[in-house]
Design a protein around this motif. Structure first.
Motif, PDB file in Angstrom:
ATOM      1  N   GLU A 111     -34.155  83.961  26.254  1.00 23.17           N
ATOM      2  CA  GLU A 111     -32.987  83.081  26.136  1.00 23.17           C
ATOM      3  C   GLU A 111     -31.700  83.887  26.037  1.00 23.17           C
ATOM      4  O   GLU A 111     -30.669  83.504  26.609  1.00 23.17           O
ATOM      5  CB  GLU A 111     -33.148  82.189  24.897  1.00 23.17           C
ATOM      6  CG  GLU A 111     -34.255  81.164  25.031  1.00 23.17           C
ATOM      7  CD  GLU A 111     -34.581  80.490  23.712  1.00 23.17           C
ATOM      8  OE1 GLU A 111     -35.261  79.462  23.748  1.00 23.17           O
ATOM      9  OE2 GLU A 111     -34.166  80.999  22.644  1.00 23.17           O
ATOM     10  N   LEU A 112     -31.742  84.996  25.297  1.00 23.70           N
ATOM     11  CA  LEU A 112     -30.562  85.834  25.158  1.00 23.70           C
ATOM     12  C   LEU A 112     -30.130  86.404  26.505  1.00 23.70           C
ATOM     13  O   LEU A 112     -28.949  86.390  26.856  1.00 23.70           O
ATOM     14  CB  LEU A 112     -30.830  86.955  24.162  1.00 23.70           C
ATOM     15  CG  LEU A 112     -29.670  87.942  23.913  1.00 23.70           C
ATOM     16  CD1 LEU A 112     -28.445  87.208  23.377  1.00 23.70           C
ATOM     17  CD2 LEU A 112     -30.109  89.044  22.962  1.00 23.70           C
ATOM     18  N   ARG A 113     -31.091  86.914  27.274  1.00 27.12           N
ATOM     19  CA  ARG A 113     -30.767  87.482  28.573  1.00 27.12           C
ATOM     20  C   ARG A 113     -30.185  86.417  29.512  1.00 27.12           C
ATOM     21  O   ARG A 113     -29.225  86.657  30.240  1.00 27.12           O
ATOM     22  CB  ARG A 113     -32.014  88.119  29.195  1.00 27.12           C
ATOM     23  CG  ARG A 113     -32.450  89.404  28.477  1.00 27.12           C
ATOM     24  CD  ARG A 113     -33.614  90.076  29.179  1.00 27.12           C
ATOM     25  NE  ARG A 113     -34.006  91.301  28.498  1.00 27.12           N
ATOM     26  CZ  ARG A 113     -33.389  92.474  28.653  1.00 27.12           C
ATOM     27  NH1 ARG A 113     -32.349  92.569  29.476  1.00 27.12           N
ATOM     28  NH2 ARG A 113     -33.808  93.538  27.998  1.00 27.12           N
ATOM     29  N   GLU A 114     -30.798  85.227  29.510  1.00 31.19           N
ATOM     30  CA  GLU A 114     -30.311  84.158  30.382  1.00 31.19           C
ATOM     31  C   GLU A 114     -28.903  83.724  29.982  1.00 31.19           C
ATOM     32  O   GLU A 114     -28.040  83.474  30.837  1.00 31.19           O
ATOM     33  CB  GLU A 114     -31.272  82.973  30.329  1.00 31.19           C
ATOM     34  CG  GLU A 114     -32.600  83.241  31.005  1.00 31.19           C
ATOM     35  CD  GLU A 114     -33.597  82.114  30.799  1.00 31.19           C
ATOM     36  OE1 GLU A 114     -33.339  81.242  29.943  1.00 31.19           O
ATOM     37  OE2 GLU A 114     -34.642  82.118  31.481  1.00 31.19           O
ATOM     38  N   ALA A 115     -28.665  83.622  28.673  1.00 35.02           N
ATOM     39  CA  ALA A 115     -27.355  83.186  28.196  1.00 35.02           C
ATOM     40  C   ALA A 115     -26.266  84.204  28.541  1.00 35.02           C
ATOM     41  O   ALA A 115     -25.158  83.841  28.964  1.00 35.02           O
ATOM     42  CB  ALA A 115     -27.407  82.948  26.693  1.00 35.02           C
ATOM     43  N   ILE A 116     -26.567  85.478  28.363  1.00 37.23           N
ATOM     44  CA  ILE A 116     -25.602  86.517  28.690  1.00 37.23           C
ATOM     45  C   ILE A 116     -25.314  86.525  30.192  1.00 37.23           C
ATOM     46  O   ILE A 116     -24.164  86.699  30.636  1.00 37.23           O
ATOM     47  CB  ILE A 116     -26.107  87.890  28.211  1.00 37.23           C
ATOM     48  CG1 ILE A 116     -26.051  87.943  26.668  1.00 37.23           C
ATOM     49  CG2 ILE A 116     -25.312  89.028  28.823  1.00 37.23           C
ATOM     50  CD1 ILE A 116     -26.659  89.193  26.065  1.00 37.23           C
ATOM     51  N   GLU A 117     -26.357  86.309  30.982  1.00 37.73           N
ATOM     52  CA  GLU A 117     -26.178  86.274  32.438  1.00 37.73           C
ATOM     53  C   GLU A 117     -25.266  85.114  32.844  1.00 37.73           C
ATOM     54  O   GLU A 117     -24.460  85.238  33.767  1.00 37.73           O
ATOM     55  CB  GLU A 117     -27.542  86.137  33.115  1.00 37.73           C
ATOM     56  CG  GLU A 117     -27.487  86.199  34.623  1.00 37.73           C
ATOM     57  CD  GLU A 117     -28.870  86.134  35.269  1.00 37.73           C
ATOM     58  OE1 GLU A 117     -28.952  85.732  36.442  1.00 37.73           O
ATOM     59  OE2 GLU A 117     -29.861  86.482  34.577  1.00 37.73           O
ATOM     60  N   ASP A 118     -25.385  83.979  32.117  1.00 35.72           N
ATOM     61  CA  ASP A 118     -24.542  82.827  32.432  1.00 35.72           C
ATOM     62  C   ASP A 118     -23.088  83.039  32.024  1.00 35.72           C
ATOM     63  O   ASP A 118     -22.177  82.403  32.557  1.00 35.72           O
ATOM     64  CB  ASP A 118     -25.088  81.575  31.727  1.00 35.72           C
ATOM     65  CG  ASP A 118     -26.418  81.116  32.311  1.00 35.72           C
ATOM     66  OD1 ASP A 118     -26.718  81.515  33.448  1.00 35.72           O
ATOM     67  OD2 ASP A 118     -27.144  80.372  31.622  1.00 35.72           O
ATOM     68  N   GLY A 119     -22.887  83.920  31.064  1.00 33.58           N
ATOM     69  CA  GLY A 119     -21.521  84.187  30.600  1.00 33.58           C
ATOM     70  C   GLY A 119     -21.051  83.178  29.566  1.00 33.58           C
ATOM     71  O   GLY A 119     -21.762  82.243  29.200  1.00 33.58           O
ATOM     72  N   GLY A 120     -19.853  83.365  29.078  1.00 35.24           N
ATOM     73  CA  GLY A 120     -19.308  82.456  28.077  1.00 35.24           C
ATOM     74  C   GLY A 120     -19.744  82.816  26.672  1.00 35.24           C
ATOM     75  O   GLY A 120     -20.214  83.919  26.404  1.00 35.24           O
TER      76      GLY A 120
END
Length: 282
Positions: free
Chosen positions: A270-279
């Motif tokens: 989840e952390l990797r996906e969230a960082i990839e999405d930005g914001g």
């Protein structure tokens, strides 16, 4: 295109090309001890009727059977027995009408992989795919596993089912689609449907990480007498997943369905996906 030729070719192992319809008359199953790929000529549809032989394709430990495009197998009894060996459904269609036993059964180190194609029972109270024992596995990667009147897949005695795509369905109004009856079922992707409770944990373990779970006449997920059931993702036809949420997850409405989502960042994925999405990442 004769039973005799088919038996000789399977005994020799390797690629076996079926060019015409065959109906077995001998009740002796094909016992497979070498790797065999069974396919039709250029994908042409051919039918093998195995009703004369119970466990018509028996695959022993160390051997592998692949049923490819164009192959249709019909029977009124069990068709596949992974007796320690591996069976791959890669485009074939297997149909049993009111079989006396499960259409397909895995035990010991037996593995059944539904990669593409269809495995279904059209009537009767026997499960479509059954697996028993801690080393037995069923993997639904794509394709369809279906039962008209019973359970589509049962895992018992620590056998493991993984659904990562395709469709698993019971069309019955009184039977579940997946039954973890002492075994473990993991749903990561794909669609699971039933006219009754769809996925049931009974003395077993169920983990749902994704996919779409639909019940048209019961609960999408159900744990019998406190059996282990944990939900970390997926989309459901009702709010039943809310009873079995893992820590850090919640249910939110998603149109007419209900989706399980994280209530924050709890895992590396989840952390990797969230960082990839930005914001802002919380």
């Amino acid at each position: 295109n004769t039973e005799k030729e088919l038996r000789e070719a399977i005994e020799d192992g390797g690629e076996v090309v079926v060019t015409g319809d065959i109906t077995l008359e001998d009740d002796t199953p094909f016992v497979i001890t070498e790797n065999v790929i069974l396919k039709s000529d250029d994908g042409k549809e051919v039918t093998i009727n195995t009703a004369a032989a119970t466990d018509a394709f028996t695959v022993n430990s160390g051997a592998e059977l692949t049923l490819g495009e164009g192959i249709t197998v019909t029977s009124s009894t069990s068709i596949l027995y992974a007796n320690g060996g591996t069976i791959n459904i890669e485009g074939a269609v297997l149909t049993a009408d009111a079989p006396r036993y499960a259409l397909a059964f895995a035990e010991g180190t037996g593995v059944i992989n539904v990669i593409t194609g269809t495995v279904k029972t059209t009537s009767g109270d026997k499960v479509t795919i059954d697996a028993e024992g801690s080393n037995a596995k069923v993997n639904v990667i794509n394709g369809v596993v279906e039962s008209a009147e019973s359970t589509a897949i049962t895992v018992r005695d620590n056998a493991v089912l993984t659904v990562d795509g395709g469709t698993v369905e019971s069309k019955s109004s009184s039977m579940v689609a997946i039954h973890a009856h002492g075994g473990k079922a993991v749903v990561a992707n794909g669609t699971v449907k039933s006219g009754f409770n769809t996925i049931c944990s009974e003395g077993g373990t169920v983990e749902i990480e994704g996919g779409t779970i639909i019940s048209t006449g019961g609960k999408a997920v159900y744990a019998h007498q406190g059996a282990a059931l944990e939900v970390k993702g997926g989309t459901f036809s009702d709010e039943s997943a809310g009873e079995y949420l893992a820590d850090g997850y919640m249910v939110e409405a998603n149109g007419a369905m209900f989706k399980v989502v994280s209530d924050g960042i709890n895992t590396e994925k989840e952390l990797r996906e969230a960082i990839e999405d930005g914001g802002e990442v919380v």
